[in-house]
Every structure is written in C-alpha cells, then in structure tokens.
Design a protein around this motif. Structure first.
Motif, mmCIF file in Angstrom:
data_model
loop_
_atom_site.group_PDB
_atom_site.id
_atom_site.type_symbol
_atom_site.label_atom_id
_atom_site.label_comp_id
_atom_site.label_asym_id
_atom_site.label_seq_id
_atom_site.Cartn_x
_atom_site.Cartn_y
_atom_site.Cartn_z
ATOM 1 N N ILE B 159 -1.635 11.413 0.505
ATOM 2 C CA ILE B 159 -1.288 11.341 -0.913
ATOM 3 C C ILE B 159 0.151 10.937 -1.257
ATOM 4 O O ILE B 159 0.271 10.122 -2.023
ATOM 5 C CB ILE B 159 -1.450 12.899 -1.592
ATOM 6 C CG1 ILE B 159 -3.206 13.402 -1.506
ATOM 7 C CG2 ILE B 159 -1.120 13.011 -2.981
ATOM 8 C CD1 ILE B 159 -3.554 14.892 -1.791
ATOM 9 N N MET B 160 1.203 11.409 -0.441
ATOM 10 C CA MET B 160 2.300 11.148 -0.729
ATOM 11 C C MET B 160 2.745 9.605 -0.644
ATOM 12 O O MET B 160 3.306 9.043 -0.918
ATOM 13 C CB MET B 160 3.275 12.167 -0.087
ATOM 14 C CG MET B 160 3.082 13.535 -0.300
ATOM 15 S SD MET B 160 4.371 14.832 0.267
ATOM 16 C CE MET B 160 4.192 14.706 1.851
ATOM 17 N N GLY B 161 2.037 9.109 0.771
ATOM 18 C CA GLY B 161 2.207 7.989 1.287
ATOM 19 C C GLY B 161 1.502 6.949 0.508
ATOM 20 O O GLY B 161 2.421 5.831 -0.039
ATOM 21 N N SER B 162 0.254 7.284 -0.210
ATOM 22 C CA SER B 162 -0.260 6.119 -1.027
ATOM 23 C C SER B 162 0.787 6.131 -2.420
ATOM 24 O O SER B 162 0.926 5.068 -2.982
ATOM 25 C CB SER B 162 -1.523 6.914 -1.582
ATOM 26 O OG SER B 162 -2.153 6.328 -2.565
ATOM 27 N N LEU B 163 1.363 7.099 -2.977
ATOM 28 C CA LEU B 163 1.982 7.296 -4.141
ATOM 29 C C LEU B 163 3.534 6.420 -3.985
ATOM 30 O O LEU B 163 3.855 5.452 -4.828
ATOM 31 C CB LEU B 163 2.697 8.527 -4.853
ATOM 32 C CG LEU B 163 1.272 9.348 -5.509
ATOM 33 C CD1 LEU B 163 1.557 10.663 -5.711
ATOM 34 C CD2 LEU B 163 1.024 8.454 -6.769
ATOM 35 N N TYR B 164 3.811 6.553 -2.648
ATOM 36 C CA TYR B 164 5.297 5.715 -2.283
ATOM 37 C C TYR B 164 4.940 4.479 -2.193
ATOM 38 O O TYR B 164 5.688 3.615 -2.891
ATOM 39 C CB TYR B 164 5.669 6.464 -0.875
ATOM 40 C CG TYR B 164 6.999 5.618 -0.553
ATOM 41 C CD1 TYR B 164 8.169 5.856 -1.051
ATOM 42 C CD2 TYR B 164 6.879 4.650 0.519
ATOM 43 C CE1 TYR B 164 9.260 5.041 -0.703
ATOM 44 C CE2 TYR B 164 7.917 4.037 0.930
ATOM 45 C CZ TYR B 164 9.067 4.224 0.400
ATOM 46 O OH TYR B 164 10.455 3.538 0.666
ATOM 47 N N VAL B 165 3.882 3.879 -1.608
ATOM 48 C CA VAL B 165 3.544 2.230 -1.550
ATOM 49 C C VAL B 165 3.398 1.874 -2.780
ATOM 50 O O VAL B 165 3.498 0.759 -3.184
ATOM 51 C CB VAL B 165 2.711 1.967 -0.073
ATOM 52 C CG1 VAL B 165 3.289 2.615 1.178
ATOM 53 C CG2 VAL B 165 1.536 2.392 -0.678
#
Lengths: 324, 324
Positions: B159-165
C-alpha cells in the motif's frame, strides 16, 4: 573396476531426443562408461542411426510416456509408470545403473527420485545445488527444492554441498557461507540464526554469514540458504545477466565485436550450458539440468555424474550425516 | 503556497559536508525551497563560503555530534542528542521542516526518525523502498528494514509503496508484484501465501507472484517482500552488476570505448547516484541515501522529498492504511 553405468532420460528437455543423444554419445566417447538411453525407442533409434556409435556401450530401454512441463510432478510420477524419468530411476533402483541424468522437468526428476529411492537416513529435505551462474567456484544450495526449512536442514545442505564440491568439483576444504542480510553473526531471521549456531559447531569450514554480493563475487564455495531465498537469488541472477547484457548491446547495436562479447558472456552464464545439478539427500544420484540444455551440457553432466560415482559421494554424504 | 522546508544532514556520508552542501545548493537553485543545513556549523560555513548562494534560502543549525558507521544506531540515537540526524528529525518534529534528507548511516536515520516521530497509526513495521538498480521503473520494498514480517506488514509495504511510486515517481496505477519462488498463486512460503490473499483482496493493482527475474526485467512497478529477502536481492544485484561489468572490461582491458561503456553502466546502476530512499510507515518524511552519494544524488533526493511533500504522501499513506 567395472564401468560406470548411467541412465539418460532421452525424452526430457526442449531438445530431446536429438541433443540429449548427441550429448550422451559425446560423453561416451570421452569416458569409459555404459549408457542406457531411456525414452521412446523408435525415436531414440532414429536419432542414434545418425551417429557413428561403434565401440560405444549404449543400450536403449523403451519408456513411451513423458511428463510435460505443466504437469504436477508428484501426481505425474505416480500415474505414469512408463515415463522416461521414472524408468531411469527404476534402472538405478534395480542396480542396472549408478546415476540418472535428465534435462526434463526438474520437479518430476526430484519426485521420481524421491518416490523410487527415498531419502538418505536422517534427511527430511533434499536440496538442489547449482553453480551460481558462470562466475567462479561458488555453489548455491538449496536452489529451490524447499520453500520452508528448519535450521537442521540448512546444516544438512551445507554438509552435503561441501562434500559435493569437494568430491565432484574438486575444491579442497571448501568455504561455507550462510546467506544473510548482513555479515555479523546476529543478522538473519530466526531460522538463519539457529542454523548459524549449528554451522559454527560443525566440522565444516564455515566462514559465517555472507551477503547477497557474495554469490557473484565468489566469497564462499558453498552458499547455503532456504529454497525460497535460493530460488529468488538464482532467477534474479539469470534475469540480471540477461538484462544488463541487453543494455550493453543496445548502446551500440551495429557493433559486431560488442555483440560477440555479449553472446559469449550470455553463454558463459547460461544454465543451459552449465551442466546439470544434483539433488542431494536422496538415496541415489540424479542430475537435473536446464530444459534448454544441448549436447555439451549433457556431456558435462555425464562428467559430473562419473565423478560423483567414483568419488563415493552418496556414501560420503550418508556417513557425514550420520556423524553430524 | 509556503515554500517547502527541508532539513539536510550535512554531516552524514563519506563526502560530507562538501558534497552534501554542493548538492543542497544545486537543489535550492532548481526548486523554490528553504533549506536548513544541520551539522558542525563552522565546517558548514566554510563549505558554503566557496559557493555563490545569493538569493537562496539556506539556514544553518549547529549539531556538533555525528553517528559513525560502526555504532549501534538505536543506542547512538538515544545517547547523542546533538547528532546531526537527530537534530534534523527534531526540526521536522517542531515544524521547522517538512522532510529530512541524510546520506549518513541508514540505520541511524531510521532509528532517529522512529524515535522522534513514531510510526503511523496501525504500522508496526516501516519499510525501506528503493529503485531496483538503474533498470526501469521498478521499486523494491522492504529493501532491508525488517528481517521478520507478518502477512499484514507485506500488505502495508504494498500500500505504501504503491502510493510512493504514484505520487513521487509519477507512475499511474502501479503494478504490484509479490516476490516468490514461482509465479503460481500457491508458491511461496507460509507468510507469502497469506500475504498473497491479503493483496488479492485489496484495492491495489496486484498482478500476483513474480519471480526473481522480475526485478531486473521490470515486470512490476512495486515488488514487495520481507526485508531479509529484499536485502539479499538488493546486494546480490549490486554485486552482480559490478562482477559482470568487471568481466566485460577484463575481456579487453586496453579498449577505451569498452571501459567508457562499463563506467557509464556502473554509474547508472550505482546507488550512490540513485538519489535517496524513503522509509515508509513512519510519521514523518525521511530520505536516506547511499553513504557514497555526491552532490547530484543529494539534489535528486531533494526533488523526491519535494514531490513527497507536495503530493501529500504522508496523509495519503495514513488514509490508505486506515481504510485497509
């Protein structure tokens, strides 16, 4: 000394039977061995008829079935009694051969060997050992046979891997490293930390934890890990070599010298050229190779199988596990 | 809109303070920001005096202590209240800055951020997200912050990685893959299989399990795994690039064109040039870079930090985790 007898799965692999048979003949010319080619006998005969095989000890055993890549290996091995890989293992079981070589589905090879021969006493997780690409004398075990392991399994991988590289590859007193996320003894997950203690207390030449770069840099001869991590490390390496070489080629697509260099390196690191890998911990010798293997890889696997038989690998592993 | 304010750890990294300060100035020329350089103020002033800084909003905050590479990060952060990385995090905590950038010890950065800001609600494992070498738009999380994880942690990394990229790198609707030892849904270890079910049930653009080669081949934009596997994949990649490029150079050491190509590719895949990576899941923004980072990497990190602040990354992660 009687000649070593090998059972060759002539139906396994993308280039079966022709490249398998060409490789088998190559091996038989290089070594004083007896080969049994196992597969669809008409196809084997047709393929053999295109070679000069005078003076070579080559037999054929008919095995009309094959196990396809997409079949569940355990199910397929139980159902297809006439599959070439099953018949190969039966030949060893009935003392008609000392080792099996197959470029077919690796899972089926493992399943057939386990089903026919069983595990060595005390082993509950056989492990797959492979050279780490074509860099140096570095071998990775377990390269993917077991997703979940216990510390004791990792110790056994190390013991078996150490004997393999010593007796078959010819590395004296091999350095053993435990793959971890740091080099300090207290790195690693819980299983790894317990495995570290077992390795430290063993007679192995254990150098401690090694990090990911140890695989391509050859910082140990045998790098042990669970089959989940090992499988990822293996496929990551293959993909990275291909990706980087492609990038290099694309910088100057018209440069023939560069293209030649790229092709050479690709071939050097291609598992289709790196022979075949044994599954250690089974009560028998089986070498499984890449399904894209061609004749030279088959001949290379024959060399490894001979050294494993001559070096008494199976008994050495049995004794070492008993003593551990 | 008020200008974004960044706290720069001027004492962290092999080339501190000069390269850090040069990079900070480069960033300040490219973006309308306010910078606070944190470290030994005399050194910072001496370094600054060698640049033209007219019109740039640059402040200095004295922080006489530094945390060395071999120090235990958690202990050091608790004991050294005047360490530059601790003071940087304090500045954000007291609302004098929106984000921290450090090329110092990564563990100390993580520890200082955790200690000063705490975790976001519901997060018990913050994760480090890094680009996978210099290949494509593929990011790896967790690249090494957590050796042991639960399925829920892997979901949160995704979830966090998706928002970051999406918000910082600019990839719309990023593809999420779960690193595994096979592409079928039933591969992976027990934690991974449970994480698969959570990812499958989420709103993420989950493409399923991906194998090791997915990292260099860019088969997903965010590849999630535990920090043990992630750390090994990261260091393996770095070591393999270096090893393969060395092999290439050694084929023709006198070839200058080849040497140039090798150097270019080495630079392209060097984490010292790849900016700085955020630790996601902490209640604040920190970007930690390679300790060999020079000025361009610092400027690149400044760009990422600005996009993270402008994109409301922290609140987006907070909301997404609440909804998950």
């Amino acid at each position: 000394m009687p000649r070593i007898r090998l059972a060759i799965d002539a139906s396994g692999g993308d280039y079966a039977p022709d490249e398998i048979i060409a490789g088998a003949i190559l091996g038989a010319r290089q070594h004083p061995i007896e080969l049994t080619l196992v597969g669809q006998s008409e196809q084997i005969e047709a393929s053999l008829s295109r070679h000069a095989v005078d003076g070579l000890a080559i037999d054929i055993v008919d095995a009309p079935e094959t196990i396809e890549l997409d079949e569940d290996p355990t199910l397929a091995v139980r159902q297809k009694k006439d599959a070439s890989i099953v018949v190969c293992c039966e030949l060893v079981h009935e003392d008609h051969a000392e080792a099996v070589i197959s470029m077919g589905q690796a899972g089926a090879g493992l399943a057939a060997a386990l089903f026919t021969w069983g595990r060595l006493p005390g082993v509950d997780r056989p492990g797959l050992i492979v050279p780490y690409l074509g860099f140096r004398d570095t071998y990775l075990i377990d390269a993917g046979a077991n997703t979940e392991v216990q510390p004791q399994n990792i110790l056994q991988f190390a013991i078996m891997g150490s004997l393999y590289v010593e007796r078959v590859i010819g590395i004296t007193n091999p350095l053993i490293g435990l793959l971890s996320n740091g080099s300090a003894p207290n790195t690693g997950n819980a299983i790894g930390q317990q495995a570290y203690a077992l390795l430290q207390a063993s007679d192995l030449n254990f150098i401690g934890n090694v990090e990911g770069f140890a695989l391509p840099q050859g910082l140990a001869n045998v790098i042990v890990t669970d089959g989940f991590t090992g499988n990822i490390a293996l496929k990551l390496g293959e993909g990275l070599v291909t990706g980087l070489l492609k990038q290099i080629e694309e910088t100057d697509p018209a440069n023939e010298q560069l293209a030649t260099l790229v092709n050479q390196l690709q071939a050097q690191h291609d598992y289709a050229n790196l022979g075949a890998a044994p599954v250690l911990g089974i009560d028998g010798l089986i070498f499984v190779g890449h399904r894209r293997s061609k004749a030279p890889a088959v001949a290379g696997a024959i060399g490894n199988a001979i050294r494993a038989v001559e070096g008494g690998l199976l008994n050495a592993i049995r004794d070492a596990l008993k003593a551990a």
